[in-house]
Design a protein around this motif. Structure first.
Motif, short mmCIF file in Angstrom:
data_model
loop_
_atom_site.label_atom_id
_atom_site.label_comp_id
_atom_site.label_asym_id
_atom_site.label_seq_id
_atom_site.Cartn_x
_atom_site.Cartn_y
_atom_site.Cartn_z
N PRO A 85 -13.06 -40.79 3.22
CA PRO A 85 -13.94 -41.85 3.72
C PRO A 85 -15.40 -41.40 3.73
CG PRO A 85 -12.68 -40.86 5.51
CD PRO A 85 -12.21 -40.22 4.26
N LYS A 86 -16.29 -42.38 3.64
CA LYS A 86 -17.73 -42.07 3.62
C LYS A 86 -18.14 -41.33 4.89
CE LYS A 86 -19.20 -45.94 0.71
NZ LYS A 86 -18.07 -46.88 0.76
N ASN A 87 -17.50 -41.70 6.02
CA ASN A 87 -17.90 -41.09 7.29
C ASN A 87 -16.95 -39.95 7.68
OD1 ASN A 87 -15.79 -42.81 7.60
ND2 ASN A 87 -16.49 -43.72 9.51
N ARG B 66 -14.29 -36.05 11.46
CA ARG B 66 -13.96 -34.65 11.78
C ARG B 66 -14.55 -34.25 13.13
NH1 ARG B 66 -11.95 -31.27 7.72
NH2 ARG B 66 -11.96 -32.24 5.67
N ASN B 67 -15.81 -34.61 13.35
CA ASN B 67 -16.47 -34.26 14.62
C ASN B 67 -15.80 -34.94 15.80
OD1 ASN B 67 -18.32 -32.63 13.33
ND2 ASN B 67 -19.82 -34.27 13.07
N TYR B 68 -15.39 -36.19 15.60
CA TYR B 68 -14.72 -36.94 16.67
C TYR B 68 -13.39 -36.27 17.04
CZ TYR B 68 -12.20 -40.64 19.10
OH TYR B 68 -11.47 -41.33 20.02
N ILE B 69 -12.62 -35.89 15.99
CA ILE B 69 -11.32 -35.27 16.20
C ILE B 69 -11.46 -33.89 16.87
CG2 ILE B 69 -9.37 -34.23 14.92
CD1 ILE B 69 -9.55 -36.70 13.05
N ARG B 70 -12.55 -33.20 16.54
CA ARG B 70 -12.75 -31.86 17.12
C ARG B 70 -13.02 -31.92 18.62
NH1 ARG B 70 -15.93 -30.21 12.36
NH2 ARG B 70 -14.50 -29.12 10.99
N CYS B 71 -13.69 -32.97 19.06
CA CYS B 71 -14.00 -33.03 20.51
C CYS B 71 -13.56 -34.37 21.10
CB CYS B 71 -15.47 -32.79 20.81
SG CYS B 71 -16.51 -32.44 19.42
N PHE B 72 -12.27 -34.48 21.36
CA PHE B 72 -11.74 -35.67 22.00
C PHE B 72 -12.26 -35.79 23.43
CE2 PHE B 72 -7.65 -35.59 19.29
CZ PHE B 72 -8.15 -36.56 18.44
#
Length: 203
Positions: free
Chosen positions: A169-171, A176-182
């Protein structure tokens, strides 16, 4: 520390579980909340399809958390197809008869598999603490056999590499950043109180 990766893995399990609960009880709008439950059931389906059973368990356990399961208005609004699917998933994580449903299901899979790690650790702890290492000065091979069986199961799960061609995906970095810091709240009392706020108990 030898077990540092294992510690991170177990922490991640708890994090995913409480992320599911946190997101649902933080959503005040009923339609959006139902839609979120639906998304989490879809996510559990993807994890199951890709044989990531650790994440699958974490998501389903998050959805089974009392702060979520008590939201009757949300569950009533959910399409029956998803309710049926969730019932199937709950049956799969059912701990009765020493997780028989899960053990039978995982026994049919081909690697790579990410197994439900807490159960493997429980098996090892049970084998280790429930049996003496030596009997009358001799090595207890029965115990060693039980321990080796669990280790073989882990080795089998990772005996093949996962070959995936994921969509890019473009974003991707954003995801990745979202998944790293729930964003997670792991205090059950706080979660219960948030749940009561979004759907007050009917008198």
């Amino acid at each position: 520390q030898i077990t540092s990766n294992l510690d991170v893995f177990i922490r991640r399990f708890n994090e995913i579980q409480y992320w599911v609960v946190t997101e649902i009880v933080s959503t005040t709008n009923l339609t959006k909340r139902m839609s979120l439950v639906k998304k989490f059931i879809k996510l559990a389906a993807f994890c199951k399809e890709y044989q990531n059973l650790n994440a699958f368990f974490a998501i389903v356990m998050g959805l089974s958390n009392t702060a979520v399961s008590r939201l009757s208005m949300t569950w009533d609004k959910l399409p029956s197809k998803f309710r049926k699917l969730f019932t199937e998933y709950e049956a799969l994580i059912d701990p009765s008869r020493n997780h028989r449903a899960y053990r039978m299901s995982v026994g049919k899979l081909q690697p790579p598999v990410i197994p439900f790690m807490p159960l493997l650790l429980k098996d090892m702890t049970f084998a280790h603490e429930g049996n003496k290492t030596s009997l009358d000065g001799l090595v207890n091979f029965e115990k060693m056999h039980m321990m080796a069986q669990t280790m073989r199961a882990v080795r089998f799960c990772r005996s093949r590499h996962l070959v995936l061609d994921p969509p890019s995906p473009k974003n991707e970095n954003e995801i990745r950043n979202y998944i790293r810091c729930f964003r997670t709240i792991d205090n059950q009392r706080v979660l219960n109180s948030m749940s009561q706020k979004v759907e007050p108990r009917r008198s």
